[in-house]
Motif scaffolding. Structure first.
Motif, PDB file in Angstrom:
ATOM      1  N   ARG A  40     -84.402 -27.046 -62.467  1.00  0.00           N
ATOM      2  CA  ARG A  40     -85.276 -25.880 -62.611  1.00  0.00           C
ATOM      3  C   ARG A  40     -84.571 -24.588 -62.209  1.00  0.00           C
ATOM      4  O   ARG A  40     -84.609 -23.599 -62.938  1.00  0.00           O
ATOM      5  N   SER A  41     -83.950 -24.589 -61.029  1.00  0.00           N
ATOM      6  CA  SER A  41     -83.364 -23.345 -60.534  1.00  0.00           C
ATOM      7  C   SER A  41     -82.145 -22.914 -61.354  1.00  0.00           C
ATOM      8  O   SER A  41     -81.991 -21.730 -61.669  1.00  0.00           O
ATOM      9  N   SER A  42     -81.295 -23.862 -61.734  1.00  0.00           N
ATOM     10  CA  SER A  42     -80.104 -23.489 -62.515  1.00  0.00           C
ATOM     11  C   SER A  42     -80.497 -22.985 -63.900  1.00  0.00           C
ATOM     12  O   SER A  42     -79.919 -22.013 -64.400  1.00  0.00           O
ATOM     13  N   GLY A  43     -81.489 -23.616 -64.507  1.00  0.00           N
ATOM     14  CA  GLY A  43     -81.969 -23.138 -65.804  1.00  0.00           C
ATOM     15  C   GLY A  43     -82.639 -21.783 -65.694  1.00  0.00           C
ATOM     16  O   GLY A  43     -82.543 -20.951 -66.598  1.00  0.00           O
ATOM     17  N   SER A  44     -83.290 -21.549 -64.578  1.00  0.00           N
ATOM     18  CA  SER A  44     -83.978 -20.279 -64.368  1.00  0.00           C
ATOM     19  C   SER A  44     -83.002 -19.119 -64.205  1.00  0.00           C
ATOM     20  O   SER A  44     -83.312 -17.994 -64.583  1.00  0.00           O
ATOM     21  N   VAL A  45     -81.827 -19.387 -63.639  1.00  0.00           N
ATOM     22  CA  VAL A  45     -80.800 -18.338 -63.554  1.00  0.00           C
ATOM     23  C   VAL A  45     -80.501 -17.838 -64.967  1.00  0.00           C
ATOM     24  O   VAL A  45     -80.540 -16.638 -65.247  1.00  0.00           O
TER      25      VAL A  45
END
Length: 114
Positions: A40-45
């Protein structure tokens, strides 16, 4: 890992490489949960940086870059936790941790110039 200077592409590659790492992890409860958070967090970057470039105005741009920076910092947390649980995969995790930190610094520099 070669450096990409197009930031949209670089954030995409970071998200993609985090997914490659997750595929290598043993299927423990900790790895599954921390891996989901890292996805989630890496894709959100990447997603928020793309949205920043399609800004509706200067405030929207700053807002989206701040979110992307926050998600890069969060990715560092999940990577640290994964490394703690999987020290044998340090050679795969460390470059991703360093990339998350570099992305955070780049996004901070963009915010300082905005």
């Amino acid at each position: 890992m070669t450096k990409t200077y197009n930031l949209e592409e670089r954030t995409y590659e970071f998200a993609r490489n985090c997914r490659f790492l997750i595929a290598k992890l043993p299927k423990t409860i900790q790895n599954i949960e921390d891996g989901k958070q890292l996805v989630r967090s890496s894709g959100s970057v990447a997603a928020n940086y793309i949205e920043a470039n399609e800004k509706l105005g200067d405030k929207d741009f700053v807002f989206r870059v701040k979110i992307a920076r926050k998600e890069a910092k969060e990715s560092k947390l999940w990577l640290r936790l994964l490394e703690t649980q999987n020290p044998k995969l340090k050679e795969f995790i460390n470059p991703l941790y360093n990339e998350a930190d570099e992305l955070r610094k780049i996004l901070s520099a963009i915010l300082n110039k905005s």
